[in-house]
Write a protein that holds these residues in place. Structure first.
Motif, PDB file in Angstrom:
ATOM      1  N   GLY A 149       2.650   2.219  -3.569  1.00 47.78           N
ATOM      2  CA  GLY A 149       1.860   2.700  -4.679  1.00 47.78           C
ATOM      3  C   GLY A 149       1.448   4.157  -4.589  1.00 47.78           C
ATOM      4  O   GLY A 149       0.838   4.666  -5.499  1.00 47.78           O
ATOM      5  N   LYS A 150       1.763   4.856  -3.528  1.00 49.59           N
ATOM      6  CA  LYS A 150       1.341   6.251  -3.367  1.00 49.59           C
ATOM      7  C   LYS A 150       2.421   7.175  -3.906  1.00 49.59           C
ATOM      8  O   LYS A 150       3.565   7.142  -3.460  1.00 49.59           O
ATOM      9  CB  LYS A 150       1.079   6.537  -1.884  1.00 49.59           C
ATOM     10  N   GLY A 162       0.816  -1.210   0.000  1.00 46.64           N
ATOM     11  CA  GLY A 162       0.000   0.000   0.000  1.00 46.64           C
ATOM     12  C   GLY A 162       0.844   1.253   0.000  1.00 46.64           C
ATOM     13  O   GLY A 162       0.527   2.232  -0.638  1.00 46.64           O
ATOM     14  N   ASN A 184      -4.798   3.854 -13.297  1.00 50.57           N
ATOM     15  CA  ASN A 184      -4.939   4.942 -12.325  1.00 50.57           C
ATOM     16  C   ASN A 184      -4.000   4.682 -11.157  1.00 50.57           C
ATOM     17  O   ASN A 184      -4.148   3.680 -10.458  1.00 50.57           O
ATOM     18  CB  ASN A 184      -6.381   5.049 -11.831  1.00 50.57           C
ATOM     19  N   TYR A 185      -3.064   5.569 -10.959  1.00 47.23           N
ATOM     20  CA  TYR A 185      -2.106   5.458  -9.870  1.00 47.23           C
ATOM     21  C   TYR A 185      -2.579   6.298  -8.690  1.00 47.23           C
ATOM     22  O   TYR A 185      -3.151   7.370  -8.877  1.00 47.23           O
ATOM     23  CB  TYR A 185      -0.720   5.939 -10.327  1.00 47.23           C
ATOM     24  N   SER A 186      -2.304   5.832  -7.501  1.00 44.03           N
ATOM     25  CA  SER A 186      -2.654   6.570  -6.290  1.00 44.03           C
ATOM     26  C   SER A 186      -1.649   7.708  -6.114  1.00 44.03           C
ATOM     27  O   SER A 186      -0.437   7.472  -6.080  1.00 44.03           O
ATOM     28  CB  SER A 186      -2.604   5.618  -5.091  1.00 44.03           C
ATOM     29  N   ALA A 187      -2.152   8.940  -6.032  1.00 48.11           N
ATOM     30  CA  ALA A 187      -1.261  10.093  -5.942  1.00 48.11           C
ATOM     31  C   ALA A 187      -1.912  11.221  -5.162  1.00 48.11           C
ATOM     32  O   ALA A 187      -3.140  11.349  -5.138  1.00 48.11           O
ATOM     33  CB  ALA A 187      -0.897  10.596  -7.336  1.00 48.11           C
ATOM     34  N   THR A 188      -1.069  12.048  -4.565  1.00 50.65           N
ATOM     35  CA  THR A 188      -1.554  13.243  -3.886  1.00 50.65           C
ATOM     36  C   THR A 188      -2.162  14.201  -4.907  1.00 50.65           C
ATOM     37  O   THR A 188      -3.186  14.827  -4.666  1.00 50.65           O
ATOM     38  CB  THR A 188      -0.399  13.941  -3.129  1.00 50.65           C
ATOM     39  N   THR A 247      -2.787  14.561  -9.355  1.00 52.52           N
ATOM     40  CA  THR A 247      -2.683  14.011 -10.711  1.00 52.52           C
ATOM     41  C   THR A 247      -2.943  15.133 -11.701  1.00 52.52           C
ATOM     42  O   THR A 247      -3.895  15.899 -11.549  1.00 52.52           O
ATOM     43  CB  THR A 247      -3.708  12.871 -10.922  1.00 52.52           C
ATOM     44  N   LYS A 300       7.833  10.855  -6.909  1.00 52.10           N
ATOM     45  CA  LYS A 300       7.755  10.686  -5.455  1.00 52.10           C
ATOM     46  C   LYS A 300       8.968  11.371  -4.838  1.00 52.10           C
ATOM     47  O   LYS A 300      10.100  11.144  -5.263  1.00 52.10           O
ATOM     48  CB  LYS A 300       7.729   9.202  -5.090  1.00 52.10           C
TER      49      LYS A 300
END
Length: 167
Positions: A21-22, A18, A62-66, A68, A49
């Motif tokens: 992936g952020k 988890g 779709n990537y997990s990001a603060t 996009t 990152k």
């Protein structure tokens, strides 16, 4: 005991997946120019990152990001380096040049320099021609690079001659 060890290992594995992936920033649907090969790649996703590009991929998931950003097919290139700038040219528009930068104005001067160059893709600059008294803050900016500011290298101060000056 075996069940506890297995459960602990399983939870550690899930937690680590988890976190990996952020991303801080994902730029999707970009044209990417590779300056080494001259190739232009379409519909690329750039994963960032900690201020570092960790991957450029054609995978459109779709990537997990603060944050996009959809580049909508716009061109992304490496940052440009300007090898000869004078901060005096940037600051002169505001009247007489300061003899030195006051501590409470350092943020203003750094931001003004960055706002002048970053919009044109210049991410790094070699500065020269500044007052010797400006060196402490300029050197501190160099030692503390920030993602929203121009990376600065100082390569020389102003050479001043007494020739032609009145005594």
């Amino acid at each position: 005991m075996k069940l506890f060890t297995f459960t602990l290992a399983f939870l550690a594995t899930i937690t680590s997946f988890g976190q990996a992936g952020k991303f801080d920033l994902v730029i999707k649907n970009a044209k990417v120019f590779d300056s080494r090969t001259g190739a232009l790649s379409l519909n690329q996703t750039i994963l960032i990152k900690g201020g570092i590009i960790t991957k450029v991929t054609s995978n459109q998931k779709n990537y997990s990001a603060t944050k996009t950003i959809d580049a909508r097919g716009k061109l992304v290139t490496p940052g440009f380096i300007d090898t000869h700038i004078h901060p005096t040219d940037v600051y002169r528009a505001y009247g007489a040049l300061p003899e030195y930068f006051q501590k409470d104005s350092l943020e203003f001067y750094r931001k003004r320099l960055s706002d002048t160059y970053l919009p044109y893709g210049v991410t790094t600059a070699m500065i020269m021609g500044q007052s010797e008294k400006w060196l402490p803050p300029i050197l501190s900016w160099h030692a503390d690079p920030q993602p929203g500011y121009l990376d600065i290298y100082t390569v020389g101060g102003a050479l001043i001659s007494n020739e032609g000056r009145k005594p």
